[in-house]
Scaffold this motif. Structure first.
Motif, PDB file in Angstrom:
ATOM      1  N   ASP A 173       0.820  -1.220   0.000  1.00 22.38           N
ATOM      2  CA  ASP A 173       0.000   0.000   0.000  1.00 22.38           C
ATOM      3  C   ASP A 173       0.854   1.271   0.000  1.00 22.38           C
ATOM      4  N   ILE A 174       2.040   1.193   0.600  1.00 28.06           N
ATOM      5  CA  ILE A 174       2.902   2.396   0.617  1.00 28.06           C
ATOM      6  C   ILE A 174       4.034   2.293  -0.426  1.00 28.06           C
ATOM      7  N   GLY A 175       3.882   1.357  -1.344  1.00 30.82           N
ATOM      8  CA  GLY A 175       4.830   1.308  -2.467  1.00 30.82           C
ATOM      9  C   GLY A 175       6.104   0.533  -2.192  1.00 30.82           C
ATOM     10  N   ILE A 176       6.056  -0.378  -1.221  1.00 25.36           N
ATOM     11  CA  ILE A 176       7.239  -1.194  -0.899  1.00 25.36           C
ATOM     12  C   ILE A 176       7.086  -2.560  -1.562  1.00 25.36           C
ATOM     13  N   ASP A 177       8.145  -2.986  -2.266  1.00 20.45           N
ATOM     14  CA  ASP A 177       8.068  -4.221  -3.053  1.00 20.45           C
ATOM     15  C   ASP A 177       8.890  -5.364  -2.492  1.00 20.45           C
ATOM     16  N   TRP A 178       9.715  -5.074  -1.491  1.00 23.24           N
ATOM     17  CA  TRP A 178      10.634  -6.102  -0.996  1.00 23.24           C
ATOM     18  C   TRP A 178      10.486  -6.268   0.515  1.00 23.24           C
ATOM     19  N   VAL A 179      10.828  -7.468   0.976  1.00 24.45           N
ATOM     20  CA  VAL A 179      10.926  -7.671   2.429  1.00 24.45           C
ATOM     21  C   VAL A 179      12.050  -8.679   2.712  1.00 24.45           C
ATOM     22  N   ILE A 180      12.757  -8.420   3.790  1.00 25.44           N
ATOM     23  CA  ILE A 180      13.772  -9.372   4.279  1.00 25.44           C
ATOM     24  C   ILE A 180      13.072 -10.257   5.310  1.00 25.44           C
ATOM     25  N   ILE A 181      13.201 -11.556   5.152  1.00 28.30           N
ATOM     26  CA  ILE A 181      12.545 -12.467   6.112  1.00 28.30           C
ATOM     27  C   ILE A 181      13.571 -13.477   6.633  1.00 28.30           C
TER      28      ILE A 181
ATOM     29  N   LYS B 225       8.638  -9.193  -3.155  1.00 30.41           N
ATOM     30  CA  LYS B 225       9.851  -9.956  -3.428  1.00 30.41           C
ATOM     31  C   LYS B 225      10.542 -10.168  -2.081  1.00 30.41           C
ATOM     32  N   VAL B 226      11.157 -11.327  -1.925  1.00 31.17           N
ATOM     33  CA  VAL B 226      11.645 -11.702  -0.598  1.00 31.17           C
ATOM     34  C   VAL B 226      13.139 -12.006  -0.619  1.00 31.17           C
ATOM     35  N   ILE B 227      13.849 -11.433   0.351  1.00 28.31           N
ATOM     36  CA  ILE B 227      15.212 -11.881   0.646  1.00 28.31           C
ATOM     37  C   ILE B 227      15.078 -12.808   1.851  1.00 28.31           C
ATOM     38  N   ALA B 228      15.266 -14.090   1.619  1.00 30.62           N
ATOM     39  CA  ALA B 228      15.083 -15.094   2.674  1.00 30.62           C
ATOM     40  C   ALA B 228      16.456 -15.480   3.226  1.00 30.62           C
ATOM     41  N   CYS B 229      16.633 -15.265   4.515  1.00 30.43           N
ATOM     42  CA  CYS B 229      17.961 -15.463   5.110  1.00 30.43           C
ATOM     43  C   CYS B 229      18.105 -16.837   5.757  1.00 30.43           C
ATOM     44  N   ILE B 230      19.271 -17.407   5.552  1.00 33.90           N
ATOM     45  CA  ILE B 230      19.601 -18.680   6.174  1.00 33.90           C
ATOM     46  C   ILE B 230      21.056 -18.593   6.661  1.00 33.90           C
ATOM     47  N   GLY B 231      21.465 -19.542   7.482  1.00 41.20           N
ATOM     48  CA  GLY B 231      22.870 -19.538   7.905  1.00 41.20           C
ATOM     49  C   GLY B 231      23.050 -20.265   9.222  1.00 41.20           C
ATOM     50  N   GLU B 232      24.261 -20.743   9.417  1.00 39.66           N
ATOM     51  CA  GLU B 232      24.554 -21.557  10.598  1.00 39.66           C
ATOM     52  C   GLU B 232      25.239 -20.726  11.682  1.00 39.66           C
TER      53      GLU B 232
END
Ligand code: G3H
Length: 248
Positions: free
Chosen positions: A85-93, A122-129
């Motif tokens: 709604d506010i024009g944001i297209d990405w999210v970090i999850i 669009k999603v930046i999906a984080c992983i890591g040990e």
């Protein structure tokens, strides 16, 4: 070299005032930024709309988190619909700080990734040990399992960027060596080819995150399976421009 477009994210975390944001916007606008690199900045929620209005459309703006529901009694949470709604297209999850400090589980993260994608983000999906997991030889097991949990819910990976961030390298100044990072990225891509799909493995972009700086970015960027970075501390400084331009 693969044809995946290099993508550099700046995760500001819980940093920035309007004054500092003006400085960041200024160095991003001054660039020059490599046009072959996609740039996305992860902004504290309260400043999202402000930053979106200040930056050119070619620079993506990401929320640092969102919830898995459209609306309702979820105090403190953000809906993907509000972001759109506010024009944001990405999210970090699924950033490791969300996992460790806010106790987000693999299952919750997978649900959030799916919901955000379904709502058009669009999603930046984080992983890591963690260091303990690395030292006990479990790096691959952990990153494969984190990825697989997402893959159980997500079938279309077009709008997903994976950020591999070894927890021991985040904010510590201890960067994974280019070879250490490449080894994990390559192994993960092979895992994806075998268990999720060969097309996904070829096309999905895998960023490296963890103490990336202007000084170490070129060597990391030269690795064939590193398709970009998710940058914390250095994304608040003018050296972020050099990181965006690491492939030049
Ligand atoms: O999201 C970014 C990562 O947590 C890396 O942070 P850092 O570059 O400050 O180590």
């Amino acid at each position: 070299m693969a044809s995946r477009r290099f993508v550099v994210g700046g995760n500001w975390k819980m940093n920035g005032t309007k004054k500092q944001i003006e400085e960041i916007v200024n160095f991003l606008q001054a660039g020059p930024l490599d046009p072959n690199t996609e740039v996305v900045v992860g902004v504290p929620a309260v400043y999202l709309e402000h930053v979106r209005s200040k930056l050119p459309a070619a620079i993506g703006v990401a929320a640092q988190n969102c919830y898995k529901e459209e609306k309702g009694a979820f105090t403190g949470e953000l809906s993907p619909l509000m972001l759109k709604d506010i024009g944001i297209d990405w999210v970090i999850i699924g950033h490791s700080e969300r996992r460790q400090i806010f106790k987000e589980t693999d299952a919750l993260i997978a649900e959030k990734v799916k919901f955000a994608l379904d709502k058009g983000l669009k999603v930046i999906a984080c992983i890591g040990e963690t260091l303990e997991q690395r030292e006990s030889g479990k790096t691959e097991e952990v990153v494969f399992s984190q990825t697989q949990t997402i893959a159980c819910l997500v079938k279309d990976w077009t709008n997903v960027v994976i950020a591999y961030e070894p927890v021991w390298a985040i904010g510590t100044g201890k960067t994974a060596t280019p070879q250490q990072a490449q080894d994990v990225h390559k192994a993960l891509r092979e895992y994806i080819a075998k268990n999720i799909g060969e097309d996904v493995a070829k096309s999905v972009r895998i960023q490296y995150g963890g103490s990336v700086t202007g000084a170490n970015c070129k060597e990391l960027a030269a690795m064939p399976d590193i398709d970009g970075f998710l940058v914390g501390g250095a994304s608040l400084k003018p050296e972020f421009v050099s990181i965006v331009n690491a492939r030049q």
